[in-house]
Design an enzyme around this catalytic site. Structure first.
Site, short mmCIF file in Angstrom:
data_model
loop_
_atom_site.label_atom_id
_atom_site.label_comp_id
_atom_site.label_asym_id
_atom_site.label_seq_id
_atom_site.Cartn_x
_atom_site.Cartn_y
_atom_site.Cartn_z
N VAL A 12 0.83 -1.21 0.00
CA VAL A 12 0.00 0.00 0.00
C VAL A 12 0.87 1.26 0.00
O VAL A 12 0.66 2.18 -0.80
CB VAL A 12 -0.96 -0.01 1.22
CG1 VAL A 12 -1.70 1.31 1.34
CG2 VAL A 12 -1.94 -1.17 1.10
N LYS A 36 15.61 -2.76 2.79
CA LYS A 36 14.56 -2.41 1.83
C LYS A 36 14.75 -0.98 1.32
O LYS A 36 14.62 -0.70 0.13
CB LYS A 36 13.21 -2.53 2.54
CG LYS A 36 12.02 -2.59 1.64
CD LYS A 36 10.84 -2.89 2.52
CE LYS A 36 9.58 -3.16 1.78
NZ LYS A 36 8.45 -3.29 2.71
N GLU A 151 -4.04 -6.06 -5.53
CA GLU A 151 -2.67 -6.41 -5.88
C GLU A 151 -2.62 -6.80 -7.35
O GLU A 151 -3.54 -7.44 -7.86
CB GLU A 151 -2.18 -7.56 -5.01
CG GLU A 151 -1.90 -7.10 -3.60
CD GLU A 151 -1.35 -8.20 -2.72
OE1 GLU A 151 -0.83 -9.19 -3.26
OE2 GLU A 151 -1.46 -8.05 -1.50
N LEU A 246 -17.55 -12.95 -9.84
CA LEU A 246 -18.50 -14.06 -9.87
C LEU A 246 -17.80 -15.37 -10.22
O LEU A 246 -18.47 -16.35 -10.51
CB LEU A 246 -19.60 -13.79 -10.90
CG LEU A 246 -20.75 -12.86 -10.49
CD1 LEU A 246 -21.77 -12.76 -11.60
CD2 LEU A 246 -21.42 -13.36 -9.22
N GLY A 253 -8.76 -15.56 -0.81
CA GLY A 253 -7.73 -15.28 0.19
C GLY A 253 -7.05 -13.96 -0.08
O GLY A 253 -7.68 -13.03 -0.57
N CYS A 256 -5.91 -9.17 2.41
CA CYS A 256 -6.96 -8.29 2.91
C CYS A 256 -8.24 -9.01 3.33
O CYS A 256 -8.70 -8.86 4.45
CB CYS A 256 -7.32 -7.24 1.86
SG CYS A 256 -6.01 -6.07 1.59
N ARG A 324 0.50 -14.68 0.89
CA ARG A 324 -0.20 -14.51 2.16
C ARG A 324 -1.65 -14.97 2.04
O ARG A 324 -2.37 -14.56 1.15
CB ARG A 324 -0.15 -13.04 2.60
CG ARG A 324 1.23 -12.62 3.09
CD ARG A 324 1.27 -11.14 3.42
NE ARG A 324 1.10 -10.31 2.22
CZ ARG A 324 0.98 -8.99 2.24
NH1 ARG A 324 0.98 -8.35 3.40
NH2 ARG A 324 0.85 -8.31 1.12
C1 UDX Z 1 -8.86 -6.91 -2.39
C2 UDX Z 1 -9.91 -5.91 -2.87
O1 UDX Z 1 -10.36 -6.24 -4.19
C3 UDX Z 1 -9.34 -4.50 -2.83
O2 UDX Z 1 -10.32 -3.56 -3.20
C4 UDX Z 1 -8.85 -4.23 -1.41
O3 UDX Z 1 -8.33 -2.95 -1.26
C5 UDX Z 1 -7.82 -5.27 -1.00
O4 UDX Z 1 -8.39 -6.57 -1.11
P1 UDX Z 1 -6.77 -8.16 -3.46
O5 UDX Z 1 -6.47 -8.69 -2.10
O6 UDX Z 1 -5.64 -7.71 -4.31
O7 UDX Z 1 -7.80 -6.95 -3.35
O8 UDX Z 1 -7.50 -9.35 -4.22
P2 UDX Z 1 -8.77 -9.54 -5.17
O9 UDX Z 1 -8.42 -9.34 -6.57
O10 UDX Z 1 -9.93 -8.79 -4.65
O11 UDX Z 1 -9.01 -11.12 -4.94
C6 UDX Z 1 -9.23 -11.65 -3.62
C7 UDX Z 1 -9.43 -13.15 -3.66
O12 UDX Z 1 -10.66 -13.46 -4.31
C8 UDX Z 1 -8.36 -13.91 -4.44
O13 UDX Z 1 -8.04 -15.09 -3.75
C9 UDX Z 1 -9.02 -14.18 -5.77
O14 UDX Z 1 -8.51 -15.29 -6.43
C10 UDX Z 1 -10.46 -14.40 -5.34
N1 UDX Z 1 -11.44 -14.17 -6.41
C11 UDX Z 1 -11.62 -12.92 -6.94
C12 UDX Z 1 -12.22 -15.23 -6.88
O15 UDX Z 1 -12.09 -16.37 -6.40
N2 UDX Z 1 -13.15 -15.00 -7.85
C13 UDX Z 1 -13.34 -13.76 -8.40
O16 UDX Z 1 -14.23 -13.62 -9.27
C14 UDX Z 1 -12.55 -12.69 -7.92
#
Ligand code: UDX
Length: 425
Positions: A12, A36, A151, A246, A253, A256, A324
């Site tokens: 972040v 770092k 991410e 969807l 996971g 966040c 993570r």
């Molecule tokens: C998330 C939020 O999207 C973001 O707005 C917030 O600030 C931080 O957390 P991120 O952790 O990068 O972002 O992951 P994201 O792309 O949201 O995916 C989260 C999890 O959901 C992943 O394990 C991903 O594989 C899963 N996922 C996502 C699905 O299984 N199906 C989907 O359709 C979308």
């Protein structure tokens, strides 16, 4: 243009600092990790994040960004102070605020007069006030400005957000923070700090709920003989539902969702509301890890201990090297716990990484599949669709693919006599 200190150079903080510099502000990023900081001063980016290396390099050569050791070395020179330190999950599910509190206590004495301190990390409802107390500076304003960065697309998300949320009890401070985004075309919403903090948690919890719902529908599809891909396509045309988020998978996971959903359930508890819906969202996710692992174990047959599993994908989603809270790891732990041997490949994870004691990581998808009885796909990396499937068939001992992301082309696999077990179809 403003002077901005960014405290903490994780996903972040680094994205926030680099993007503010890209927007023309003068940014100083601080961290407690000397190694770092030295790397960053050299333009080396410790994370995989599309476009980040380019904008950091540009900002470094334009003199718009600096990296320093220790928060005070950044804050004493700046008007804005973005707190981007981790808020990990404590044992009871609540967020651990110790990093945030110590960062505030550290910078408090050196802040220039009338500074604005901004909470960017996801913090429990009420943290804006907590930061104010630890700063110990009556003239400083504390504002919440939560991040909604995914991410892998964090730079895009920062520069082209769906919205910017600012939570402030002081209107002038809100306007000053809003002005930092004057070159960003997005709705800017100003509200009170508690509402801003709640927006962040509610957004992540809603998305996680959507995913657990979709995964539960996928399970139902398996029972009734429907195809979840068609079901979600048909649902997504309804604009009230939307096409995004969807896709069923092995569970959700990342750094966040799990901690934010647990933290929101905990916050609700503390305020006397039993948020049972969220608990069930977490339960469905645990069950999804187990269901996916069970598909692999069932395909391996009775004596799992002599069997070999090839795993494609270790990161929590495609486009990142972040392990993570990865659903892939959750699933693999359950498989190796049952005694099977696992060889894995992930395009973003180095060979022989030590974090995964029971998983041998190799640098090629076909090498991972050598002599495997079952292949399981756990992360939706595009390259998995384009491996040489003739070679795959040659190298594997068995003919079963458990596609935990419904990602591979079923027809290609079936032509090579593979049995494909997907999610929800
Ligand atoms: C998330 C939020 O999207 C973001 O707005 C917030 O600030 C931080 O957390 P991120 O952790 O990068 O972002 O992951 P994201 O792309 O949201 O995916 C989260 C999890 O959901 C992943 O394990 C991903 O594989 C899963 N996922 C996502 C699905 O299984 N199906 C989907 O359709 C979308």
């Amino acid at each position: 243009m403003a002077t901005i200190a960014v405290i903490g150079t994780g996903y972040v903080g680094l994205t926030t600092g680099a993007c503010f510099a890209h927007l023309g502000h003068d940014v100083i990023c601080a961290d407690i990790d000397a190694e770092k900081i030295a790397q960053l001063q050299d333009g080396q980016i410790p994370i995989v994040e599309e476009g980040l290396d380019r904008i950091v390099a540009e900002a470094l050569s334009a003199g718009k960004i600096r990296f320093v050791l220790g928060a005070t070395n950044a804050s004493q020179h700046c008007e804005f102070h973005y707190l981007c330190v981790p808020t990990p999950q404590s044992d009871d599910g609540s967020a651990d605020l110790s990093y945030l509190e110590s960062a505030a206590a550290e910078i408090g004495p050196v802040l220039p007069p009338e500074s604005v301190v901004v909470n960017k990390s996801t913090v429990p409802v009420g943290s804006t006030e907590v930061v104010g107390k630890h700063l110990g500076r009556a003239d400083a304003r504390v504002v919440s400005n939560p991040e909604f960065l995914r991410e892998g697309t964090a730079v895009q998300d920062f520069l082209h957000p769906d919205r910017v949320v600012i939570g402030a009890s002081d209107q002038e401070a809100a306007i000053r923070v809003a002005a930092l985004y004057s070159r960003v075309r997005a709705p800017i919403m100003v509200t009170d700090p508690v509402s801003a903090e709640t927006i962040k948690y509610a957004s992540n919890a809603f998305l996680a709920t959507k995913l657990s719902f979709v995964n539960a529908i996928a399970t139902l599809c398996e029972h009734v003989g429907a195809d979840v891909n068609d079901v979600t396509l048909g649902m997504g045309y309804d604009t009230r539902i939307g096409k995004e988020f969807l896709k069923p998978g092995p569970g959700w996971g990342g750094s966040c969702f799990p901690k934010d959903v647990a933290a929101l359930a905990r916050i609700a508890d503390q305020f006397g509301y039993d948020f049972t819906l969220l608990r069930e969202v977490l339960n469905v996710n645990e069950a999804q890890f187990q269901r996916t692992a069970q598909k692999v174990l069932d395909a391996l047959g009775d004596d799992v201990t002599n069997k070999k599993v090839a795993a494609w994908g270790l990161s929590f989603k495609a486009g990142t090297d972040d392990l993570r809270e990865s659903p892939a790891i959750e699933v693999l732990q359950r498989i190796s716990g049952a005694g099977a041997q696992i060889t894995a490949y992930d395009p973003a994870v180095p060979e022989n990484i030590r974090q995964l004691p029971n998983v041998q990581v190799v640098s090629d998808p076909i090498v991972a599949a050598k002599d495997a009885d079952v292949l399981v796909v756990l992360t939706e990396w595009p390259e998995f669709r384009f491996v040489d499937f003739d070679q795959l068939a040659e190298q594997m001992r068995g003919r079963v693919v458990v596609d935990g992301r419904n990602h591979l082309d079923m027809a290609i696999l079936k032509r090579r006599n593979f049995r494909v077990i997907g999610i929800g179809r």
